[in-house]
Design an enzyme around this catalytic site. Structure first.
Site, PDB file in Angstrom:
ATOM      1  N   GLU A  50       0.925  -1.468   0.035  1.00 58.18           N
ATOM      2  CA  GLU A  50       0.089   0.080  -0.196  1.00 58.18           C
ATOM      3  C   GLU A  50       0.815   1.463  -0.083  1.00 58.18           C
ATOM      4  O   GLU A  50       2.005   1.190   1.042  1.00 58.18           O
ATOM      5  CB  GLU A  50      -1.101   0.257   1.694  1.00 58.18           C
ATOM      6  N   ASP A  61      -5.279   9.167   9.953  1.00 55.90           N
ATOM      7  CA  ASP A  61      -3.629   8.818  10.311  1.00 55.90           C
ATOM      8  C   ASP A  61      -3.339   9.899  12.128  1.00 55.90           C
ATOM      9  O   ASP A  61      -4.188  10.666  12.217  1.00 55.90           O
ATOM     10  CB  ASP A  61      -3.316   9.523   9.560  1.00 55.90           C
ATOM     11  N   TYR A 176     -10.887  -4.957   4.382  1.00 50.17           N
ATOM     12  CA  TYR A 176      -9.124  -4.192   5.083  1.00 50.17           C
ATOM     13  C   TYR A 176     -10.318  -4.356   6.913  1.00 50.17           C
ATOM     14  O   TYR A 176     -11.148  -3.007   6.635  1.00 50.17           O
ATOM     15  CB  TYR A 176      -8.662  -3.064   4.827  1.00 50.17           C
TER      16      TYR A 176
END
Length: 278
Positions: A50, A61, A176
């Site tokens: 990724e 994040d 995911y």
């Protein structure tokens, strides 16, 4: 024609092991070093890579990956250069799937159709766009699928059985599973809870389920890989990169190996799950 992603998971299944999925920020700490790192990852044992698309407002994040994105932007990284990074990687590697991960805004500004054309021709295999929910699939997800790219969706501990079918509806490549709630790199993954979560998702889909967020050590990677089709590591690799930089945040002679050596240790952890099962 079988996609690179499907071929890789079929190969892993035949070998009886889980995927080791690595995340690095495109252009961190500079475009040239970033390409060297991405090229080193498959040799270190990465099965899927990724690559983060740097963005000025990365809300999902944690501090490590936010800082990586800022380093990349400061070094002049753009979405166009991220695609060039993939193109350069593909000159020497036609097999390792590449997934671009990030936010919708840079793609929207680039132009969706142009981005999809350029991504496909560069050798990108899939996208993870963290701020586009299933309700907005027409924006990018459906066009991406039509362009032959996988669109990989995130599921979390708070994605209940009622919500899961919507999340999975147009997902392809793999699912995911974010093993902890919150931002990346915030806590350690709980392998016991992961097993039941993966089983629950697999009741709704035949897609592979890869687990990420909170995997920092070979031991945790091994424990997660025992329950999942793949273990995703990002923050730990980004932290290893940062620790190798000089006082000005520039790459040193140690930078590529700092990331590759940790990746190799984590890859051994993931492969250890297979040995434990035999």
């Amino acid at each position: 024609m079988t996609s690179r992603m499907d071929a890789r998971f079929a190969q892993l299944k035949s070998e009886g092991r889980s995927a080791f999925v690595t995340f690095v920020m495109g252009g961190d700490p500079d475009p040239e070093t970033s390409l060297a790192i991405v090229k080193a990852l498959p040799q270190a044992g990465a099965d899927i890579i990724e690559i983060g698309m740097p963005f000025t407002d990365p809300m999902a994040d944690g501090p490590s990956i936010q800082a990586a994105g800022l380093r990349a932007l400061k070094a002049g990284m753009t979405l166009r250069k991220t695609l060039q990074l993939v193109r350069s990687f593909r000159e020497g590697d036609a097999a390792t799937p590449i997934v671009l991960m990030g936010y919708y805004n840079p793609i929207y500004i680039y132009g969706v159709d142009k981005f999809l054309d350029d991504a496909k021709s560069a050798g990108v295999d899939g996208l993870i766009i963290v701020d586009l929910p299933p309700e907005e699939d027409d924006e990018l997800c459906i066009p991406a699928l039509k362009a032959g790219l996988n669109f990989i969706r995130l599921a979390t501990p708070t994605t209940d059985d009622k919500r899961l079918p919507a999340v999975l509806a147009n997902t392809s490549g793999f699912v995911y599973y974010v093993s902890i709630t919150g931002i990346t790199g915030a806590a350690a993954a709980d392998s016991s809870a992961v097993g039941s979560a993966v089983a629950r998702i697999k009741r709704h889909t035949a897609l592979p389920v890869c687990v990420g967020f909170g995997i920092r050590t070979p031991e945790t990677a091994r424990a997660i890989a025992a329950h999942a089709d793949g273990a995703v590591v990002g923050t730990a690799l980004v932290d290893a990169l940062k620790a190798s930089l000089d006082a000005e945040g520039r790459a040193t002679a140690k930078t590529v190996n700092a990331v590759a050596d940790l990746a190799a240790a984590l890859a051994q952890g993931v492969r250890g799950a297979q040995q434990a099962a035999e």
